[in-house]
Design an enzyme around this catalytic site. Structure first.
Site, short mmCIF file in Angstrom:
data_model
loop_
_atom_site.label_atom_id
_atom_site.label_comp_id
_atom_site.label_asym_id
_atom_site.label_seq_id
_atom_site.Cartn_x
_atom_site.Cartn_y
_atom_site.Cartn_z
N HIS A 149 41.49 -121.69 -31.56
CA HIS A 149 41.06 -121.45 -30.48
C HIS A 149 39.77 -120.43 -30.49
O HIS A 149 40.16 -119.19 -31.70
CB HIS A 149 41.56 -121.01 -28.94
CG HIS A 149 42.66 -119.67 -29.43
ND1 HIS A 149 42.21 -118.84 -29.05
CD2 HIS A 149 43.84 -119.39 -30.14
CE1 HIS A 149 43.04 -117.45 -29.44
NE2 HIS A 149 44.43 -118.25 -29.22
N ASP A 172 43.88 -113.50 -34.08
CA ASP A 172 44.22 -114.74 -33.00
C ASP A 172 43.00 -114.62 -32.17
O ASP A 172 42.59 -114.05 -31.08
CB ASP A 172 44.83 -113.82 -31.64
CG ASP A 172 45.43 -114.98 -31.16
OD1 ASP A 172 45.66 -115.69 -31.02
OD2 ASP A 172 45.81 -114.28 -29.62
N GLU A 192 41.53 -120.80 -24.57
CA GLU A 192 43.18 -120.97 -25.13
C GLU A 192 43.58 -120.25 -24.47
O GLU A 192 45.20 -119.85 -23.79
CB GLU A 192 43.67 -120.76 -26.11
CG GLU A 192 44.36 -121.30 -26.78
CD GLU A 192 45.63 -119.62 -26.46
OE1 GLU A 192 46.54 -119.87 -27.03
OE2 GLU A 192 44.95 -118.80 -27.05
N GLU A 193 43.54 -118.76 -24.19
CA GLU A 193 43.82 -117.18 -23.41
C GLU A 193 43.49 -117.22 -22.02
O GLU A 193 44.53 -116.27 -22.04
CB GLU A 193 42.80 -115.87 -24.11
CG GLU A 193 42.87 -115.92 -25.65
CD GLU A 193 43.57 -115.12 -26.27
OE1 GLU A 193 45.16 -115.13 -25.70
OE2 GLU A 193 43.40 -114.85 -27.33
N ASP A 198 47.61 -120.99 -35.12
CA ASP A 198 47.89 -120.26 -34.25
C ASP A 198 47.77 -118.80 -34.98
O ASP A 198 48.95 -118.84 -36.58
CB ASP A 198 48.02 -119.89 -32.80
CG ASP A 198 47.09 -119.18 -32.43
OD1 ASP A 198 46.53 -117.96 -32.76
OD2 ASP A 198 46.75 -119.72 -30.74
N HIS A 224 47.21 -108.91 -29.83
CA HIS A 224 46.93 -108.69 -28.67
C HIS A 224 46.21 -106.91 -29.14
O HIS A 224 46.23 -106.31 -27.61
CB HIS A 224 47.63 -108.63 -27.95
CG HIS A 224 46.98 -110.75 -27.80
ND1 HIS A 224 47.58 -110.17 -26.12
CD2 HIS A 224 47.52 -111.53 -27.96
CE1 HIS A 224 47.68 -111.99 -25.86
NE2 HIS A 224 46.89 -111.92 -26.81
#
Length: 341
Positions: free
Chosen positions: A69, A184, A218-219, A238, A318
């Site tokens: 993504h 990510d 995606e998030e 991922d 994150h």
């Protein structure tokens, strides 16, 4: 083309990709860049109405989709305060306690960009009696502009709904460590670019029809909810999780057996792990209790597919994240062997 040169290419592509702000819902420039890279290689990328990119790499039979993504965590202007500061709202699973003090950019709908800084409402140790909790309602964006009221901010063209992106601060050290926001999943996007480049330049003989799918939601959970109708198998490339109660490190390729939505295809996990073992790759099979992927969005959308999840180990997800070029190499080699064996 040597593996070393292709890993260097992946590193340079990572830097280019992270330099393009692409929080969920604001991915057009990133998709344009990616389509351009594939066109230069001789592929024919297709852009969906939703904004996803599909690229057929070649091969015949038993269609496999590898997905990564392009969208990242970020924020949006929720309101403009009377003091000229911006109140944000989260895009995806952004953690404000990791962004306190981070430089950022604000993108207006008329094409302007303003820089700023993310701070809590009382950041000075010489002023505050106690620490402010780093949660959304206590965070604000201070613009690097001479404005101190709502009218001044609006005069700049900033309005509710404008996108806020954090400074990625991408660094690859001489020892191979990769430090950046948004590994990510831009690290895996770069890996798939490297795979596509190698297929063209090295003439890989693919053992099946292979396509790449780059998603842009995606998030927020629905990036991979629509995929090519002939797909039989789908692997999400991922980030691999690194942390407590997990075996994966930043220098490994991670193979996920189960996450928050349930187990991945047992036979596919077994096959991937057997290949990794046979090839002497540094790998780990792990369970991620707080994770969801694009392949699960496809399953929720009703597609009858086998599904898997792999990726280079990434620490501090994150957050300001860290991986290693060894993790990239192990992920790249696992995909190469899976596509050509």
């Amino acid at each position: 083309m040597s593996l070393e040169k292709n890993l260097a290419y992946i590193g340079e592509q990572l830097k280019s990709l992270t330099a393009i702000a692409s929080p969920t819902g604001f991915t057009k420039k990133a998709t344009e860049y990616l389509c351009e890279q594939f066109q230069k290689m001789g592929y024919e990328p297709e852009l969906s109405n939703k904004g996803n990119i599909n690229v057929v790499l070649g091969g015949e039979g038993s269609p496999l989709v590898l997905t990564a993504h392009l969208d990242t965590l970020g924020a949006m202007v929720r309101s403009i305060k009377e003091n000229g500061r911006l109140r944000p709202t989260t895009l995806g699973g952004h953690q404000w306690n990791t962004a306190d003090g981070e430089n950022c950019m604000v993108f207006t709908r008329d094409g302007k960009m303003y820089t700023g800084v993310v701070l809590n409402t009382e950041p000075s140790a010489h002023v505050a009696d106690e620490n402010i909790e780093r949660k959304e309602e206590n965070m604000e964006i201070l613009l690097d502009e001479n404005v101190n009221d709502k009218a001044g901010v609006k005069a700049l063209g900033i309005q509710v709904g404008d996108i806020i992106a954090m400074d990625p601060r991408t660094v690859i050290t001489e020892s191979g460590y990769i430090k950046s926001r948004f590994l990510d999943d831009k690290l895996s996007v770069a890996i798939l670019l490297g795979i596509a480049r190698a297929i063209k330049e090295e003439g890989w003989k693919l053992n099946r029809k292979v396509s790449l799918l780059f998603t842009v939601y995606e998030e927020v959970g629905h990036g991979g909810s629509f995929i090519p109708a002939d797909t039989e198998e789908m692997i999400s490339v991922d980030m691999g999780c690194v942390g407590a109660d997990l075996e994966c490190t930043e220098r490994m390729v991670s193979i996920c057996a189960k996450d928050s939505r349930g187990p991945y295809n047992y036979d596919l996990v077994t096959t991937l792990s057997e290949i990794a073992k046979e090839e002497g790759l540094d790998y780990a099979i792990d369970v991620y209790p707080h994770y969801g992927s694009d392949v699960e969005a496809a399953l929720a959308g009703g597609y009858d597919i086998r599904h898997g999840l792999i990726g280079p180990g990434v620490y501090a997800s994150h957050n300001y994240e860290r991986s290693h070029m060894d993790g990239v190499m192990n992920s790249y080699k696992l995909l190469e062997k899976y596509l050509t064996r």
